[in-house]
Design a protein around this motif. Structure first.
Motif, PDB file in Angstrom:
ATOM      1  N   ALA A  13       0.825  -1.210   0.000  1.00 44.69           N
ATOM      2  CA  ALA A  13       0.000   0.000   0.000  1.00 44.69           C
ATOM      3  C   ALA A  13       0.859   1.260   0.000  1.00 44.69           C
ATOM      4  CB  ALA A  13      -0.937  -0.002   1.200  1.00 44.69           C
ATOM      5  N   GLY A  17       0.828   3.221  -3.345  1.00 41.75           N
ATOM      6  CA  GLY A  17       0.123   4.472  -3.096  1.00 41.75           C
ATOM      7  C   GLY A  17       1.005   5.691  -3.280  1.00 41.75           C
ATOM      8  N   SER A  21       0.420   8.443  -6.048  1.00 40.05           N
ATOM      9  CA  SER A  21       0.297   9.827  -5.625  1.00 40.05           C
ATOM     10  C   SER A  21       1.239  10.730  -6.423  1.00 40.05           C
ATOM     11  CB  SER A  21       0.599   9.952  -4.131  1.00 40.05           C
ATOM     12  OG  SER A  21       0.622  11.290  -3.724  1.00 40.05           O
ATOM     13  N   SER A  77      -4.373   8.424  -1.594  1.00 34.65           N
ATOM     14  CA  SER A  77      -3.738   7.509  -2.553  1.00 34.65           C
ATOM     15  C   SER A  77      -3.292   6.227  -1.857  1.00 34.65           C
ATOM     16  CB  SER A  77      -2.533   8.179  -3.220  1.00 34.65           C
ATOM     17  OG  SER A  77      -2.933   9.279  -4.004  1.00 34.65           O
ATOM     18  N   VAL A  78      -2.702   6.366  -0.689  1.00 35.98           N
ATOM     19  CA  VAL A  78      -2.267   5.190   0.076  1.00 35.98           C
ATOM     20  C   VAL A  78      -3.486   4.396   0.545  1.00 35.98           C
ATOM     21  CG1 VAL A  78      -1.051   4.407   2.161  1.00 35.98           C
ATOM     22  CG2 VAL A  78      -0.030   6.176   0.693  1.00 35.98           C
ATOM     23  N   ALA A  81      -4.645   2.463  -2.443  1.00 38.25           N
ATOM     24  CA  ALA A  81      -3.639   1.429  -2.699  1.00 38.25           C
ATOM     25  C   ALA A  81      -3.752   0.309  -1.671  1.00 38.25           C
ATOM     26  CB  ALA A  81      -2.236   2.036  -2.676  1.00 38.25           C
ATOM     27  N   LEU A 147      -0.310   2.800  -9.425  1.00 33.36           N
ATOM     28  CA  LEU A 147      -0.654   1.591  -8.668  1.00 33.36           C
ATOM     29  C   LEU A 147      -0.044   0.352  -9.314  1.00 33.36           C
ATOM     30  CD1 LEU A 147      -4.441   1.875  -7.703  1.00 33.36           C
ATOM     31  CD2 LEU A 147      -2.473   1.998  -6.185  1.00 33.36           C
TER      32      LEU A 147
END
Length: 171
Positions: A13, A17, A21, A77-78, A81, A147
């Motif tokens: 992640a 991520g 990002s 984003s994380v 992810a 990703l």
């Protein structure tokens, strides 16, 4: 999920991520420069959850808007992810090649749907107020690519790691 699996999912992640990002931020900056004469404008707009509509109009780079916008974008984003990493844990085909591309595209499409159809206005990404629809598509495509590339990097590292020795034996 056991500790090693949880750790591997968290690493996946964070790596995927972070790359998603960074790539989507690059597209945000490029599109912002092209459409608003301000690379910071779309990222500043992300901070509208905190700064309200003021952030949607802010063009300059500053800690209040730009840093808050980037931190928010990076955290979400994380988060996305992380959901993709959990899916990869359950479906190993999502970790390689076409599966990673299709899975990351589906995750990005889901994020887009949630962002613009299910999220209250105050918590939408914000950059939709500063960018055209084609630019938004580019942002989400870059997110999906990040990703997939992050997943490939994690998978490459996982496959390169030496196999663990059975208990009581040296590797």
């Amino acid at each position: 999920m056991d500790r090693p699996a949880a750790r591997a999912t968290a690493v996946h992640a964070l790596v995927a991520g972070s790359l998603a990002s960074l790539l989507s931020c690059a597209v945000l900056a490029w599109a912002g420069r092209r459409e608003n004469a301000s690379a910071a404008a779309p990222l500043n707009a992300v901070s509208h959850w905190y700064w309200d509509d003021e952030a949607l109009q802010h063009d300059g780079v500053d800690a209040a808007h730009t840093a808050t916008g980037y931190a928010t974008h990076h955290a979400t984003s994380v988060f996305w992810a992380g959901l993709f990493a959990l899916a990869c844990r359950r479906q190993p085909a999502l970790r390689r090649g076409k599966g990673a591309l299709m899975g990351s595209a589906a995750t990005s499409a889901l994020a887009c749907f949630v962002d613009f159809q299910l999220t209250p206005r105050r918590f939408t990404p914000g950059f939709e107020h500063r960018l055209s629809r084609p630019a938004l598509a580019g942002v989400y495509a870059a997110f999906a690519l990040g990703l997939a590339l992050g997943t490939a990097a994690v998978e490459r590292r996982r496959n390169a790691a030496p196999a663990a020795a059975p208990p009581g034996q040296l590797p």
